[in-house]
Scaffold this active site. Structure first.
Site, mmCIF file in Angstrom:
data_model
loop_
_atom_site.group_PDB
_atom_site.id
_atom_site.type_symbol
_atom_site.label_atom_id
_atom_site.label_comp_id
_atom_site.label_asym_id
_atom_site.label_seq_id
_atom_site.Cartn_x
_atom_site.Cartn_y
_atom_site.Cartn_z
ATOM 1 N N ASN A 43 1.445 -1.596 -0.037
ATOM 2 C CA ASN A 43 0.041 -0.073 0.169
ATOM 3 C C ASN A 43 0.757 1.158 0.128
ATOM 4 O OD1 ASN A 43 -2.325 -1.380 0.441
ATOM 5 N ND2 ASN A 43 -3.048 -0.599 1.990
ATOM 6 N N ARG A 44 0.394 2.399 -0.497
ATOM 7 C CA ARG A 44 1.133 3.701 -0.826
ATOM 8 C C ARG A 44 0.600 4.409 0.911
ATOM 9 N NH1 ARG A 44 0.138 7.620 -5.678
ATOM 10 N NH2 ARG A 44 2.431 8.845 -4.695
#
Ligand code: CTP
Length: 419
Positions: A208-209
């Site tokens: 996930n960013r």
């Protein structure tokens, strides 16, 4: 227990009493302060940089023109809880009163937005000189805390007011100045940060960013306020954060399962939990020991990861720990249409309410990350949804300011006997 993360700067100017600051530095460290020493160049005639480096165990800079790309004055000034200048000469008092910044220390003092404690030490006639009296008055009016020097024998035969005070007096002034900000002493705060990653094979992963900046800011803000902080970081802690988070307990993990295990183990001891990590929602059903071919990627079977927030909420119910506060974060995306900005705000609130109820948390901070906004930035904007129905709109603010706001909200709910 000492409040951790209380970063301070100890400025040294050119008075013979500079040697007394070696004791002050040690006593400050005993009190749990993390000290960076910034001596003026002339003060090095009395005590050399090597002494300060050895005692502080940190690099000592004196020159504004050294490592210019690092912008030392703003870098040093940022995020310190206080600056103490001991000893402060008559010359430095005059410069500060006039706003002159012609060396690193004066620039740092000018650039910092934190309490500043000055410890003048000089010959009685210099202290009583009308120019000095006027400069001290001006500085006090501008919010500087100026400690009156002690009465006694000078370096020569003279006696009068001008002596460097005992370290204990300086530390007690500093502590009372910081008392207001150290309102979380005795509290345990658990923070998760960063983005978990789930290995597909030795080279690929699902992730996930997340820059982790919100979680790091929370850990730092809580430590600055005296809390005992445990930070669970997914991935590597950037070097710039390592220095700021010195003294904080840090667990470095990689996957959601590893994060869940640490959070579960630590939760029962925590007064508040901030789940700011971006947890990967899914992981490959089996991770491959060797790189798989790209045409096999479409066949990867995924399993859902545990929802850590829900687990934490369940845990506190099981433990009957109803006073524990749990804060979730949500990143939502919407169509990038400026005209829709108003309705996005309502959408954010609705999304927040839904997740708050789903996860059973006390607060949820929702922000709009459409088009990659917020990620990696020091700024944030969003909505804080509270389980008592309060909605707080947060306009563009720093992640550190948001952290303090969240800590205010959470600590207002601590039971009196927890305080
Ligand atoms: N979270 C968690 N465990 C997960 C996923 C998310 O604890 N497996 C936490 C996050 O740390 C965050 C909050 O839940 O505090 C909301 O995360 P978000 O990804 O927005 O929620 P999801 O439940 O994954 O919902 P969505 O379907 O919108 O992705």
């Amino acid at each position: 227990m000492f409040p951790r993360g209380r970063e301070i700067i100890l400025g040294i100017s050119a008075s013979i009493s500079a040697y007394k600051s070696a004791d002050l530095l040690r006593r400050l460290q005993d009190e749990g302060f993390l000290v960076t020493v910034v001596p003026t160049k002339s003060s090095l005639n009395f005590v050399g940089a090597a002494t300060w480096e050895a005692l502080s165990k940190r690099k000592v800079r004196t020159d504004l023109w050294q490592d210019v790309s690092e912008a030392a004055h703003t870098d040093l000034a940022r995020d310190v809880s206080a600056i103490v200048v001991a000893p402060t000469t008559a010359d430095l008092l005059a410069k500060l009163a006039a706003g002159i910044c012609d060396d690193l220390l004066t620039n740092v003092i000018m650039a910092a937005d934190c309490p500043k404690v000055l410890v003048p030490s000089m010959h009685p006639q210099m202290w009583q000189n009308l120019a000095t009296v006027s400069n001290v008055k001006t500085l006090r009016e501008r919010g500087f805390i100026v400690i009156d020097p002690d009465y006694g024998r000078m370096t020569g035969a003279d006696i009068g007011i001008g002596r460097y005070p005992e370290s204990a007096k300086i530390i007690s002034t500093l502590n009372s100045t910081l008392e207001r900000s150290a309102d979380l002493i005795g509290k345990k705060i658990l923070v998760s940060a960063g983005g978990t990653i789930e290995p597909i094979d030795p080279v690929r992963f699902i992730g996930n960013r997340s820059s982790g900046k919100q979680g790091f800011a929370l850990a730092y803000a809580a430590a600055m306020r005296g809390a005992d902080v445990h930070l669970v970081v997914a991935g590597e802690l950037p070097d710039i954060e390592k220095k700021k988070l010195e003294g904080i307990t840090i667990s470095a993990i990689s996957t959601a399962a590893e994060m869940a295990a640490v959070m579960r183990a630590e939760a029962p001891f925590s007064d508040a939990i901030f789940m700011s990590a971006a947890v990967a929602d899914a992981k490959p059903a089996k991770s491959m020991g060797k790189k798989i071919k790209k045409d096999e990627l479409r066949n990867i079977e995924l399993n859902q990861n545990e929802d850590i927030l829900q687990t934490l909420n369940q845990l506190r119910r099981d433990n009957g720990n109803t006073g524990q506060q749990i804060v979730g974060f949500a990143a939502e995306t919407f169509d990038n249409d400026v005209d829709l900005a108003k309705s996005h705000q309502q959408d954010l609130i609705n999304a927040g309410r839904k997740k708050l109820n789903q996860k059973g948390v006390d607060f949820i901070y929702v922000n709009d990350v459409s088009g990659g906004k917020v990620f990696g930035s020091d700024m944030t904007a969003g909505v804080l949804v509270c389980n008592d129905g309060e909605i707080l709109e947060v306009n563009q603010t720093t992640k550190l300011q948001l952290s303090n706001l969240l800590l205010d909200k959470v600590s207002a709910r601590f039971q009196p006997n927890q305080a």
